[in-house]
Design a protein around this motif. Structure first.
Motif, mmCIF file in Angstrom:
data_model
loop_
_atom_site.group_PDB
_atom_site.id
_atom_site.type_symbol
_atom_site.label_atom_id
_atom_site.label_comp_id
_atom_site.label_asym_id
_atom_site.label_seq_id
_atom_site.Cartn_x
_atom_site.Cartn_y
_atom_site.Cartn_z
ATOM 1 N N GLN A 169 0.939 -0.611 -0.111
ATOM 2 C CA GLN A 169 -0.015 -0.082 0.156
ATOM 3 C C GLN A 169 0.814 1.045 0.011
ATOM 4 N N TYR A 170 2.043 1.423 -0.048
ATOM 5 C CA TYR A 170 2.674 1.932 0.881
ATOM 6 C C TYR A 170 3.699 2.446 -0.714
ATOM 7 N N ILE A 171 3.852 1.786 -1.170
ATOM 8 C CA ILE A 171 4.546 1.035 -2.818
ATOM 9 C C ILE A 171 3.561 2.089 -3.737
ATOM 10 N N ALA A 172 2.212 1.857 -3.547
ATOM 11 C CA ALA A 172 1.225 2.128 -4.411
ATOM 12 C C ALA A 172 1.008 3.143 -4.241
ATOM 13 N N SER A 173 1.003 3.843 -2.990
ATOM 14 C CA SER A 173 0.662 5.540 -3.213
ATOM 15 C C SER A 173 1.809 6.181 -3.622
ATOM 16 N N ILE A 175 3.887 5.193 -5.911
ATOM 17 C CA ILE A 175 3.893 5.663 -7.478
ATOM 18 C C ILE A 175 2.598 6.268 -7.739
ATOM 19 N N GLY A 176 1.581 6.234 -7.047
ATOM 20 C CA GLY A 176 0.890 7.366 -7.353
ATOM 21 C C GLY A 176 -0.552 6.537 -8.118
ATOM 22 N N ILE A 177 -0.847 5.731 -7.279
ATOM 23 C CA ILE A 177 -1.501 4.576 -7.860
ATOM 24 C C ILE A 177 -2.094 3.944 -7.009
ATOM 25 N N LYS A 178 -3.190 3.042 -6.413
ATOM 26 C CA LYS A 178 -4.414 2.398 -5.449
ATOM 27 C C LYS A 178 -4.144 1.417 -5.351
ATOM 28 N N PRO A 179 -3.948 0.332 -4.217
ATOM 29 C CA PRO A 179 -3.378 -0.502 -4.105
ATOM 30 C C PRO A 179 -3.763 -1.843 -5.044
ATOM 31 N N GLU A 180 -5.236 -1.792 -5.710
ATOM 32 C CA GLU A 180 -5.355 -2.965 -6.220
ATOM 33 C C GLU A 180 -4.958 -2.373 -7.548
ATOM 34 N N SER A 181 -4.966 -1.671 -7.910
ATOM 35 C CA SER A 181 -3.708 -1.191 -9.167
ATOM 36 C C SER A 181 -2.475 -1.983 -9.598
ATOM 37 N N LEU A 182 -1.527 -1.564 -8.645
ATOM 38 C CA LEU A 182 -0.267 -2.218 -8.292
ATOM 39 C C LEU A 182 -0.774 -3.522 -8.099
ATOM 40 N N SER A 183 -1.672 -4.430 -7.790
ATOM 41 C CA SER A 183 -1.842 -5.758 -7.626
ATOM 42 C C SER A 183 -1.850 -6.148 -8.825
ATOM 43 N N ARG A 184 -2.584 -5.373 -9.710
ATOM 44 C CA ARG A 184 -2.931 -5.778 -11.368
ATOM 45 C C ARG A 184 -1.465 -5.678 -12.401
ATOM 46 N N ILE A 185 -0.844 -5.104 -11.753
ATOM 47 C CA ILE A 185 0.688 -4.427 -12.090
ATOM 48 C C ILE A 185 1.158 -5.811 -12.806
ATOM 49 N N ARG A 186 1.152 -6.045 -10.566
ATOM 50 C CA ARG A 186 2.524 -7.146 -10.254
ATOM 51 C C ARG A 186 1.864 -8.469 -10.930
ATOM 52 N N ARG A 187 -0.029 -8.723 -11.495
ATOM 53 C CA ARG A 187 0.126 -10.217 -11.392
ATOM 54 C C ARG A 187 0.400 -10.298 -13.151
ATOM 55 N N GLN A 188 0.266 -8.685 -14.056
ATOM 56 C CA GLN A 188 1.220 -8.879 -15.559
ATOM 57 C C GLN A 188 2.326 -8.673 -15.264
ATOM 58 N N ILE A 189 3.292 -7.756 -14.518
ATOM 59 C CA ILE A 189 4.906 -8.984 -14.365
ATOM 60 C C ILE A 189 4.854 -10.507 -14.653
ATOM 61 N N ILE A 190 4.698 -10.758 -13.540
ATOM 62 C CA ILE A 190 4.813 -11.910 -13.269
ATOM 63 C C ILE A 190 4.362 -13.580 -14.304
ATOM 64 N N SER A 191 3.526 -12.675 -14.683
ATOM 65 C CA SER A 191 2.622 -14.003 -16.025
ATOM 66 C C SER A 191 3.575 -13.904 -17.254
#
Length: 191
Positions: A169-173, A175-191
């Motif tokens: 949640q701190y990393i998301a904030s 970089i200027g996004i919501k935690p759920e957006s960061l989770s989506r980005i992380r899933r895209q990077i991993i896949s």
């Protein structure tokens, strides 16, 4: 041991002697911060400049009931609410330990005294200030030019310790996004 990292940083920028070493030991006070502890609260003048030996800290403020993280810092680095510290005005941000931290701190009076001890201390301050200004300018540019995924990828590349040690949640904030957006980005990077 707690002064070694600071002295190494100083000596990488200026030449120091035994008297300078003694000054650092006299003027910088060891301090431990606990996870979640607010070291410098919003609304009060920042009392100390902190040098980070171990741990992670963040600067944040509240906006519409949400915490907005403006800076995350890790060893070796300096952190405080700089404007408040320098001008002795109420801070507009909070300084908080993200993890348990081992720090060295110095107040403004002692920092000014250190600067008066010779031209080389002014040179050290100039280099540290230039580094900080460069970092902040680059961060502002990144927030304007890069998309969220690019900002996250850059953080992975440039500051992997933050990725491994700081809650999402701190990393998301940061970089200027919501935690759920960061989770989506992380899933895209991993896949």
């Amino acid at each position: 041991m707690e002064y070694a990292r600071l002295l190494n940083l100083i000596s990488s920028i200026i030449t120091i002697n035994d008297r300078d070493n003694d000054l650092v030991h006299e003027l910088f006070e060891p301090f431990s911060g606990s996870r979640g502890e607010i070291l410098e609260p919003q609304g009060k003048p920042a009392e100390f400049l902190y040098f980070i030996n171990k741990g992670f800290l963040r600067l944040f403020y509240f906006e519409d009931g949400n915490e907005v993280t403006t800076n995350i810092n890790c060893p070796p680095g300096f952190i405080t609410s700089f404007t408040s510290f320098i001008e002795k005005t109420p801070s507009t941000i909070n300084l908080q330990c993200i993890t348990d931290c081992e720090l060295l701190r110095i107040d403004k009076k002692n920092l000014d005294y250190l600067y008066r001890q010779g031209q080389k201390w002014g040179e050290f301050a100039r280099v540290v200030t230039e580094h900080s200004l460069n970092y902040n300018e680059q961060r502002t540019r990144d927030m304007l030019v890069l998309n969220a995924e690019q900002r996250y990828q850059k953080l992975i590349l440039k500051q992997p310790d933050i990725i491994r040690n700081v809650p999402l949640q701190y990393i998301a904030s940061f970089i200027g996004i919501k935690p759920e957006s960061l989770s989506r980005i992380r899933r895209q990077i991993i896949s």
